[in-house]
Design a protein around this motif. Structure first.
Motif, PDB file in Angstrom:
ATOM      1  N   LEU A 177       0.538  -6.816   5.367  1.00  0.00           N
ATOM      2  CA  LEU A 177       1.935  -6.409   5.199  1.00  0.00           C
ATOM      3  C   LEU A 177       2.136  -5.678   3.878  1.00  0.00           C
ATOM      4  O   LEU A 177       2.818  -4.647   3.820  1.00  0.00           O
ATOM      5  N   ILE A 178       1.526  -6.207   2.812  1.00  0.00           N
ATOM      6  CA  ILE A 178       1.656  -5.566   1.500  1.00  0.00           C
ATOM      7  C   ILE A 178       1.072  -4.159   1.526  1.00  0.00           C
ATOM      8  O   ILE A 178       1.659  -3.206   0.988  1.00  0.00           O
ATOM      9  N   ASN A 179      -0.066  -4.007   2.181  1.00  0.00           N
ATOM     10  CA  ASN A 179      -0.744  -2.712   2.176  1.00  0.00           C
ATOM     11  C   ASN A 179      -0.065  -1.689   3.074  1.00  0.00           C
ATOM     12  O   ASN A 179       0.047  -0.517   2.713  1.00  0.00           O
ATOM     13  N   ILE A 180       0.395  -2.140   4.233  1.00  0.00           N
ATOM     14  CA  ILE A 180       1.075  -1.176   5.108  1.00  0.00           C
ATOM     15  C   ILE A 180       2.425  -0.795   4.513  1.00  0.00           C
ATOM     16  O   ILE A 180       2.905   0.330   4.713  1.00  0.00           O
ATOM     17  N   ALA A 181       3.034  -1.695   3.749  1.00  0.00           N
ATOM     18  CA  ALA A 181       4.285  -1.355   3.073  1.00  0.00           C
ATOM     19  C   ALA A 181       4.079  -0.201   2.098  1.00  0.00           C
ATOM     20  O   ALA A 181       4.929   0.683   1.969  1.00  0.00           O
ATOM     21  N   GLY A 192       6.651   8.000  10.348  1.00  0.00           N
ATOM     22  CA  GLY A 192       6.670   6.551  10.531  1.00  0.00           C
ATOM     23  C   GLY A 192       6.775   5.756   9.254  1.00  0.00           C
ATOM     24  O   GLY A 192       6.661   4.527   9.275  1.00  0.00           O
ATOM     25  N   GLY A 193       6.985   6.451   8.128  1.00  0.00           N
ATOM     26  CA  GLY A 193       7.100   5.767   6.855  1.00  0.00           C
ATOM     27  C   GLY A 193       8.536   5.636   6.407  1.00  0.00           C
ATOM     28  O   GLY A 193       9.457   5.594   7.221  1.00  0.00           O
ATOM     29  N   GLY A 194       8.731   5.551   5.107  1.00  0.00           N
ATOM     30  CA  GLY A 194      10.077   5.459   4.562  1.00  0.00           C
ATOM     31  C   GLY A 194      10.235   4.293   3.608  1.00  0.00           C
ATOM     32  O   GLY A 194       9.659   3.224   3.802  1.00  0.00           O
ATOM     33  N   HIS A 195      11.050   4.508   2.568  1.00  0.00           N
ATOM     34  CA  HIS A 195      11.251   3.490   1.540  1.00  0.00           C
ATOM     35  C   HIS A 195      11.899   2.229   2.108  1.00  0.00           C
ATOM     36  O   HIS A 195      11.490   1.099   1.787  1.00  0.00           O
ATOM     37  N   GLY A 196      12.912   2.402   2.942  1.00  0.00           N
ATOM     38  CA  GLY A 196      13.598   1.249   3.518  1.00  0.00           C
ATOM     39  C   GLY A 196      12.664   0.378   4.339  1.00  0.00           C
ATOM     40  O   GLY A 196      12.732  -0.857   4.288  1.00  0.00           O
ATOM     41  N   LYS A 197      11.788   1.017   5.079  1.00  0.00           N
ATOM     42  CA  LYS A 197      10.807   0.288   5.885  1.00  0.00           C
ATOM     43  C   LYS A 197       9.835  -0.472   4.990  1.00  0.00           C
ATOM     44  O   LYS A 197       9.429  -1.600   5.302  1.00  0.00           O
ATOM     45  N   ALA A 198       9.461   0.150   3.873  1.00  0.00           N
ATOM     46  CA  ALA A 198       8.553  -0.506   2.931  1.00  0.00           C
ATOM     47  C   ALA A 198       9.195  -1.763   2.339  1.00  0.00           C
ATOM     48  O   ALA A 198       8.566  -2.826   2.259  1.00  0.00           O
ATOM     49  N   VAL A 199      10.456  -1.657   1.931  1.00  0.00           N
ATOM     50  CA  VAL A 199      11.158  -2.801   1.348  1.00  0.00           C
ATOM     51  C   VAL A 199      11.274  -3.936   2.353  1.00  0.00           C
ATOM     52  O   VAL A 199      11.007  -5.105   2.040  1.00  0.00           O
ATOM     53  N   ALA A 200      11.660  -3.610   3.579  1.00  0.00           N
ATOM     54  CA  ALA A 200      11.811  -4.640   4.615  1.00  0.00           C
ATOM     55  C   ALA A 200      10.485  -5.350   4.883  1.00  0.00           C
ATOM     56  O   ALA A 200      10.442  -6.569   5.094  1.00  0.00           O
ATOM     57  N   VAL A 212      -0.479 -19.260  -3.160  1.00  0.00           N
ATOM     58  CA  VAL A 212      -0.115 -18.634  -4.432  1.00  0.00           C
ATOM     59  C   VAL A 212      -0.507 -17.150  -4.464  1.00  0.00           C
ATOM     60  O   VAL A 212       0.313 -16.312  -4.864  1.00  0.00           O
ATOM     61  N   PRO A 213      -1.736 -16.783  -4.047  1.00  0.00           N
ATOM     62  CA  PRO A 213      -2.055 -15.349  -4.053  1.00  0.00           C
ATOM     63  C   PRO A 213      -1.112 -14.531  -3.169  1.00  0.00           C
ATOM     64  O   PRO A 213      -0.700 -13.428  -3.555  1.00  0.00           O
ATOM     65  N   GLU A 214      -0.764 -15.051  -2.008  1.00  0.00           N
ATOM     66  CA  GLU A 214       0.145 -14.317  -1.123  1.00  0.00           C
ATOM     67  C   GLU A 214       1.507 -14.119  -1.777  1.00  0.00           C
ATOM     68  O   GLU A 214       2.062 -13.006  -1.779  1.00  0.00           O
ATOM     69  N   LEU A 215       2.056 -15.196  -2.331  1.00  0.00           N
ATOM     70  CA  LEU A 215       3.366 -15.102  -2.978  1.00  0.00           C
ATOM     71  C   LEU A 215       3.321 -14.184  -4.192  1.00  0.00           C
ATOM     72  O   LEU A 215       4.221 -13.369  -4.405  1.00  0.00           O
ATOM     73  N   PHE A 216       2.274 -14.307  -4.973  1.00  0.00           N
ATOM     74  CA  PHE A 216       2.164 -13.508  -6.187  1.00  0.00           C
ATOM     75  C   PHE A 216       2.157 -12.016  -5.861  1.00  0.00           C
ATOM     76  O   PHE A 216       2.984 -11.253  -6.374  1.00  0.00           O
ATOM     77  N   TYR A 217       1.235 -11.605  -5.005  1.00  0.00           N
ATOM     78  CA  TYR A 217       1.096 -10.175  -4.727  1.00  0.00           C
ATOM     79  C   TYR A 217       2.303  -9.608  -3.978  1.00  0.00           C
ATOM     80  O   TYR A 217       2.709  -8.469  -4.223  1.00  0.00           O
TER      81      TYR A 217
END
Length: 284
Positions: A177-181, A192-200, A212-217
């Motif tokens: 999720l972090i990387n595709i964002a 298929g991109g966009g800032h709003g989509k990244a934030v969501a 902890v690693p998931e929450l941190f990153y």
């Protein structure tokens, strides 16, 4: 008695061996999964390194241990490749942080790119693990600047496909999720991109994070997306929360530095030379 860093890694890996019972699962063994948990913790610990050179040295030690026959023979081919992808990607990032023109960058990432391409070619009719899809997308992403334009354009779509394949298996896979964002952030809406989509997507990553690693990153990356929206207080709060989870990392310290002079991580990746000059001038 104090163990050397490499012996500490070896001791952790031995604990993984003794703690798990290998059994057949649809995709990965229990040992594979425990090793992926271990590599996530290792990645986070690298952020406490005092210098990039220290982080690179730790990565090289970890790489040697994981690829030793005693460990590598216990791993599935996919997870061994996934771990090596992560280690190469992290080493690339620390070398890049040290020097944007470091001579080892291109041979390092292109070498792993060829390994990934060869693996997928030899296993093109198979479904792969979410870890392999995600980490391979990361390698392709880092390699883009060293590829011919037509190849890079094609690989840009392959990166997105790998991330999509990873999320098809697990829609809550935080690292994917972090990387595709980030892919969404840089890609135009028409593609298929966009800032709003990244934030969501990053907000979803935070909400489903368990470790902890998931929450941190997920929190540090969301902070930078919100900085782009001029939500400065929310950005600062997320960085503080991440720092509370794992205090003293280079990542949080650096994001605070560039935020202080008006830039986000996303802006920094596109305009590094300009931002670096500004950092030096401001003495931040």
């Amino acid at each position: 008695m104090h163990l050397t860093f490499s012996k500490q890694i070896a001791a952790v890996i031995v604990c993984f061996f003794s703690a798990c019972v290998l059994f057949a699962e649809p995709e990965l063994s229990d040992f594979d999964l425990k090793m992926m948990d271990g590599i996530s913790e290792f990645r986070l610990s690298l952020g406490l390194s005092s210098t990039c050179a220290e982080a690179v040295s730790k990565i090289d030690e970890y790489h040697a241990i994981v690829n030793d026959a005693d460990v590598s023979s216990r791993l599935s081919d996919e997870i061994l490749l996934s771990i090596n992808n992560i280690l190469v990607w992290e080493k690339y990032n620390y070398l890049y942080e040290e020097d944007i023109a470091h001579p080892d960058l291109e041979p390092l990432i292109k070498g792993q790119y060829e390994v990934v391409k060869k693996f997928f070619k030899e296993h093109k009719k198979e479904k792969h693990s979410k870890w392999l899809y995600t980490t391979s997308g990361d390698i392709l992403s880092c390699c883009m600047q060293f590829l011919p334009l037509t190849t890079a354009m094609h690989e840009g779509l392959t990166i997105k496909k790998y991330y999509d394949d990873g999320l098809e298996q697990d829609p809550d896979f935080v690292f994917c999720l972090i990387n595709i964002a980030q892919w969404y952030f840089y890609a135009p809406v028409i593609n298929g991109g966009g800032h709003g989509k990244a934030v969501a997507t990053l907000e979803h990553a935070v909400n489903v994070s368990k470790s902890v690693p998931e929450l941190f990153y997920s929190k540090v990356m969301l902070s930078q997306a919100l900085f782009e929206d001029k939500q400065y207080d929310a950005c600062a709060a997320l960085l503080s929360e991440a720092d509370g989870l794992y205090p003293g990392t280079r990542c949080v310290a650096f994001y605070r530095r560039i935020n202080k002079i008006g830039h986000s991580y996303f802006d920094y990746t596109l305009n590094r030379k300009k931002v670096d000059k500004k950092l030096a001038k401001e003495g931040v």
